[in-house]
Scaffold this active site. Structure first.
Site, PDB file in Angstrom:
ATOM      1  N   CYS A   2      54.025  29.018 -32.828  1.00 40.33           N
ATOM      2  CA  CYS A   2      52.840  29.653 -32.220  1.00 40.33           C
ATOM      3  C   CYS A   2      53.250  30.794 -31.288  1.00 40.33           C
ATOM      4  O   CYS A   2      52.615  31.838 -31.265  1.00 40.33           O
ATOM      5  CB  CYS A   2      52.023  28.646 -31.410  1.00 40.33           C
ATOM      6  SG  CYS A   2      51.920  27.008 -32.121  1.00 40.33           S
ATOM      7  N   ASP A   3      54.275  30.581 -30.481  1.00 38.15           N
ATOM      8  CA  ASP A   3      54.548  31.498 -29.361  1.00 38.15           C
ATOM      9  C   ASP A   3      55.828  32.316 -29.489  1.00 38.15           C
ATOM     10  O   ASP A   3      56.040  33.239 -28.697  1.00 38.15           O
ATOM     11  CB  ASP A   3      54.640  30.685 -28.047  1.00 38.15           C
ATOM     12  CG  ASP A   3      53.369  29.900 -27.771  1.00 38.15           C
ATOM     13  OD1 ASP A   3      52.307  30.347 -28.224  1.00 38.15           O
ATOM     14  OD2 ASP A   3      53.444  28.842 -27.115  1.00 38.15           O
ATOM     15  N   CYS A  23      55.619  25.040 -28.749  1.00 35.18           N
ATOM     16  CA  CYS A  23      55.415  25.431 -30.151  1.00 35.18           C
ATOM     17  C   CYS A  23      56.046  26.797 -30.424  1.00 35.18           C
ATOM     18  O   CYS A  23      55.459  27.838 -30.118  1.00 35.18           O
ATOM     19  CB  CYS A  23      53.926  25.460 -30.471  1.00 35.18           C
ATOM     20  SG  CYS A  23      53.591  25.921 -32.180  1.00 35.18           S
TER      21      CYS A  23
END
Ligand code: FAD
Ligand code: NAP
Length: 303
Positions: free
Chosen positions: A133-134, A130
């Site tokens: 997200c990261d 992701c």
């Protein structure tokens, strides 16, 4: 007892809830996490009609907003099984049993793993699925993106805002991604490609340090240093809980007709988990509208 219980609150499930609730059905929307589904993993949506640009979480919020006013009940739970007793459907979660006259399965798809050494051990330590997200944790790093579809190419472009460089490794010499996304990637100075190659191993002591590739035509093995690896090699259906119903194909995708009906009367399936060609937000909401309406017709007919 719900008239219709919808499992999964991605775009498909939320649209089914909208249509069913507007037909005055008693609707439950059962979700194991937060609403929005895979839309929460993308920063930019450019192909949802009416919005030139919108982030995934923002579109999710807009879809969710009207449901409360329409009386849709939000239920938290991870569905483990569905049992059918005549017309009654029992949806079984880890700690509860819900009863419904109709069930709409909208559980989507999840990212596929590569299954190579190092992937599991270095998960969340440089291996990610992701970018949204990261990505921000990888400022200034040289990153690898694995895959050649829309997700790989789009998320590689997203990562260039943080990374020093992004390399896409693809197992063929031609991308699967939409032409527009390809063109953007080819003209992005920070993105380069490794063609005809597969990942054999992801290496590192405590974090990702390097990746081993094999050229599929020559068999040549090479190793290159990377600070992170983002894996986008496709999707698997989320349908384990439905395996006893006999409604899936050999890969687990759920088979329906054009009315979203499965082989079990009163059970419908919509969105990415359905066996179909185009998995998009637009097709998910289209499926959802049809199933919401079909559930209403079922209740009118059978009570
Ligand atoms: P999902 O969005 O997968 O939602 C399923 C929901 O079901 C989830 O909330 C999940 O938690 C829940 N669930 C699953 N199993 C259970 C269970 N057992 N019990 C309870 N709840 C459960 N599409 C586009 O059109 N445009 C884009 O720009 C775009 N970008 C994308 C970028 C990325 C990185 C990804 C991964 C996908 C992208 N897509 C895009 C595809 C799009 O997000 C999907 O097609 C769409 O979200 C599918 O919707 P869905 O409702 O069928 O399933
Ligand atoms: P996908 O379209 O299935 O692409 C997966 C890619 O990974 C393919 O290029 C495939 O190679 C490669 N691959 C599969 N298994 C592999 C393995 N074991 N090793 C190496 N490579 C492997 O999946 P996706 O890109 O995640 O997209 C999923 C769905 O979401 C699609 O319907 C897509 O259109 C949609 N989506 C849309 C957008 C958008 O509209 N902007 C953005 C993201 C996703 P091959 O090409 O050789 O098969």
């Amino acid at each position: 007892m719900y008239d219709t219980l919808i499992i999964g609150s991605g775009p498909a499930g939320m649209t089914a809830a909208l249509y069913a609730a507007r037909s005055n059905l008693k609707v439950g929307l059962l979700e194991r996490g937060i609403y929005g589904g895979q839309m929460n993993n993308t920063s930019e949506i450019e192909n949802y009609p009416g919005y030139a640009h919108i982030s995934g979480p923002e579109l999710a919020e807009k879809m969710f907003e009207p449901l409360e006013k329409l009386g849709v009940e939000h239920v938290f739970g991870l569905v483990k099984d569905i049992q059918v007793e005549g017309r009654l459907k029992k949806v079984i979660t880890e700690d509860a049993v819900f009863e419904a006259k109709t069930v709409i399965i909208a559980t989507g798809a999840s990212h596929r793993k590569l299954g190579v050494p190092g992937e599991e051990a270095l998960n969340s330590r440089g291996v990610s699925y992701c970018a949204v997200c990261d990505g921000a944790f990888f400022r200034g790093e040289d990153l690898l993106v694995v895959g050649g579809g829309d997700s790989a190419v789009e998320e590689a472009a997203f990562l260039t805002q943080f990374a020093n460089s992004v390399t896409i490794v693809h197992r063929r010499d031609e991308l699967r991604a939409q032409k527009l996304l390809q063109d953007r990637a080819f003209s992005n100075e920070k993105i380069s490609f490794i063609w005809d190659s597969v990942v054999k191993e992801i290496k590192g002591e405590n974090r990702v340090e390097s990746v081993v590739f094999e050229h599929v035509k020559t068999g040549q093995v090479t190793e290159q240093a990377f600070g992170g690896t983002f894996i986008y090699v496709g999707l698997d259906p989320v349908s384990d809980f439905a395996s006893g119903l006999g409604i899936t194909d050999e890969s687990g995708w759920i088979i329906t007709d054009d009315h979203m009906k499965t082989a079990v009367d009163g059970i419908y399936t919509i969105g990415d988990v359905r066996q179909k060609d185009l998995r998009q937000i637009t097709t998910a909401v289209g499926d959802g509208a049809i199933a919401g309406q079909e559930a209403y017709k079922y209740i009118v007919e059978h009570g």
